[in-house]
Each structure stands twice: as structure tokens, then as C-alpha cells.
Scaffold this active site. Structure first.
Site, PDB file in Angstrom:
ATOM      1  N   GLN A  88      65.375 -19.595   2.433  1.00  0.00           N
ATOM      2  CA  GLN A  88      64.130 -18.852   2.208  1.00  0.00           C
ATOM      3  C   GLN A  88      64.450 -17.368   2.089  1.00  0.00           C
ATOM      4  OE1 GLN A  88      60.974 -20.578   5.150  1.00  0.00           O
ATOM      5  NE2 GLN A  88      62.990 -21.120   5.896  1.00  0.00           N
ATOM      6  N   ASN A  89      65.711 -17.022   2.312  1.00  0.00           N
ATOM      7  CA  ASN A  89      66.085 -15.606   2.337  1.00  0.00           C
ATOM      8  C   ASN A  89      66.270 -15.063   0.931  1.00  0.00           C
ATOM      9  OD1 ASN A  89      66.017 -15.868   5.048  1.00  0.00           O
ATOM     10  ND2 ASN A  89      68.236 -15.900   5.353  1.00  0.00           N
ATOM     11  N   HIS A 106      62.646 -18.318  -2.315  1.00  0.00           N
ATOM     12  CA  HIS A 106      61.721 -17.187  -2.405  1.00  0.00           C
ATOM     13  C   HIS A 106      62.266 -16.018  -3.226  1.00  0.00           C
ATOM     14  CE1 HIS A 106      59.636 -18.821   1.453  1.00  0.00           C
ATOM     15  NE2 HIS A 106      59.226 -19.407   0.368  1.00  0.00           N
ATOM     16  N   GLY A 172      67.452 -20.865  11.949  1.00  0.00           N
ATOM     17  CA  GLY A 172      66.774 -19.573  11.974  1.00  0.00           C
ATOM     18  C   GLY A 172      65.529 -19.477  11.123  1.00  0.00           C
TER      19      GLY A 172
END
Ligand code: NAD
Length: 234
Positions: A88-89, A106, A172
Site C-alpha cells: 500500500q506504500n 496506491h 505493518g
């Protein structure tokens, strides 16, 4: 024999120890801005300069940051397994650590794209993007980021990778941002799921081994164990 398939699904927490703040930190960049003012299509229409400033700051931080031992361990996992990283980073720390298959759900902060053709994506060879910077078609460039409220184009591929995974490692992420967080539900009932996060996470899968540790404390030792199982010792 074909290698076992591992999907590693990461969130902001894996980059926290590289100095990039997570989404929910109280002292973070996000505290100074409201999501609606910087990370939505409406924000881009209302005040594009503010949006560009916000992403310029994030880009500067990413360029200065270095991958940590968790990013490096995930890259090393490829010695024994077929590894797909789904992140998602928007940073490029997985790539810089050496992971060869990285799907960014993303977007990517070091890339920009055309506002008239979303498929026209290029590297930004500078730290800042300005109003007036144009694509080959003559349209304004925007950050290559999936904003809140926008479609997540990588989702079908991510879901199919998770569906075919023999193991799923989640690192995370608070699993609060949908639809990305939903991909874990594509794991087959036989697929073991390991979560590494120092805090409680509402993961809503019945069979999760939650290792309560930061990424750099938890990931390298797990990877060593898994490589030893595959016959490779570090
Ligand atoms: P989040 O902030 O919602 O959750 C972060 C998670 O990381 C939490 O569960 C927290 O307990 C955990 N965490 C904190 N420190 C950790 C550490 N040292 N090791 C391991 N885990 C740690 O972030 P999210 O779930 O990724 O979702 C938020 C959204 O924010 C995503 O869409 C993402 O695109 C974006 N984001 C990206 C970056 C980046 O690219 N580096 C940074 C911030 C936010």
C-alpha cells in the site's frame, strides 16, 4: 519443483523504521493536513498547489530514506520462494532493497501521470512537480497516486496473487484502508497467514499467527526460518 508462492502484503509500518511516518502517527505529516484537502480528486480541483506541495514533501522524504532490514529480508526471501510483494506504500523501498516483483496498490510517489490519459506514467526526474508541468499530450501532470475515492487499478491482480499464495505475510498495516485491506480475504483456507505488527490489528481472519514486533525485529528472523525450511541457510 516449482517454488512455493509467498505474497508479502505491506503497509506504512514497514517503512516506519526507515523514517517514513505511518498514516496514523500523531506527529506525522498527515496531522498537518486533512486527507480531504490533499489526497482526494476534489482537493486536486480545489487547490492543486496545496496537493502538489504535500506530495513534494513526501517525495523528498522518500528520496532521503533508505530501505531497512525488513525490506532487505523480504528481498532475500526470493532465494527460496516465488515472492510477490503487494504494497500500500507509495515509497520505492522494496525495489531499492532488491525485491523483483512489487505491486503498488496506491501508486508511486516518484512517478507522475497524465491527467488526460491515466496510462501515461513517467518517472519524475526532480523532487517537485509544478502546475504547468505537462505530459506528452500537453495535459497537466499529477502525482501517480491513488487518491481516496479513486479506483484501485491493481486490485484484481493483487487478489489473484493472494488467491494463488501458499503463504501470506502481512506487515505493518492497520487494514483500515479499503478496498486494499480486503485482499487478504482472497487467501485460500489452507494458506497460513502471518502478521507482523507491534500493535493490535483488526485482521478478521480466523487463522492468523500475529507476531507482535516491529518490522525490523520480526521480519528478518521469520525470513531466516522460512529460508532454512526451503533448504537455504543465510
Ligand atoms: P496505517 O498508518 O494505517 O497503519 C500502520 C500500521 O503499521 C499500524 O498497524 C502500526 O501498528 C504499524 N506499525 C507502526 N510502526 C511499525 C513498525 N516499526 N513495524 C511494523 N509495523 C509498524 O498504514 P496503512 O495500513 O499502510 O494504510 C494507510 C495508507 O497510508 C496506505 O494507503 C498507504 O498508502 C499510506 N501511507 C504510505 C506510506 C509510505 O509509502 N511509506 C506512509 C504513510 C502512509
Amino acid at each position: 519443483m516449482a517454488k512455493e508462492r509467498i505474497v508479502v502484503f505491506t503497509g506504512a509500518g514497514i517503512s516506519a523504521e526507515s523514517g517514513l511516518r505511518t498514516f496514523r502517527d500523531s506527529d506525522g505529516l498527515w496531522e498537518e493536513y486533512r486527507i480531504e484537502e490533499v489526497a482526494t480528486p476534489e482537493a486536486w480541483i480545489a487547490d492543486p498547489e496545496r496537493v502538489l506541495r504535500f506530495y513534494d514533501l513526501r517525495r523528498e522524504q522518500v528520496i532521503k530514506a533508505e530501505p531497512n532490514t525488513a525490506h532487505h529480508a523480504i528481498a532475500a526471501l526470493e532465494k527460496g520462494y516465488h515472492v510477490d510483494v503487494v504494497t500500500q506504500n507509495i515509497d520505492d523501498l522494496h525495489e531499492r532493497a532488491g525485491s523483483s516483483r512489487v505491486l503498488h496498490l496506491h501508486g508511486e510517489i516518484r512517478k507522475v501521470r497524465s491527467t488526460s490519459d491515466p496510462a501515461l506514467i513517467t518517472e519524475l526526474n526532480s523532487t517537485s512537480l509544478r502546475l504547468g508541468d505537462r505530459c506528452a499530450l500537453g495535459s497537466q501532470l499529477r502525482p501517480h497516486i491513488v487518491w481516496f475515492g479513486e479506483e484501485v487499478p491493481g486490485l484484481p491482480l493483487a487478489a489473484s496473487l493472494v488467491e494463488r499464495a501458499d503463504r501470506l505475510l502481512v506487515i505493518g498495516t492497520s487494514l483500515q484502508v479499503y478496498p486494499a485491506a480486503g485482499i487478504i480475504h482472497y487467501a485460500s483456507p489452507e494458506c497460513p497467514v502471518v502478521l507482523i505488527d507491534p500493535n493490535a490489528v483488526d485482521i478478521r481472519l480466523g487463522r492468523v499467527l500475529h507476531i507482535l514486533a516491529t518490522a525490523t525485529a520480526g521480519v528478518p528472523s521469520l525470513v531466516d526460518r522460512w529460508l532454512a525450511e526451503s533448504g537455504i541457510s543465510e
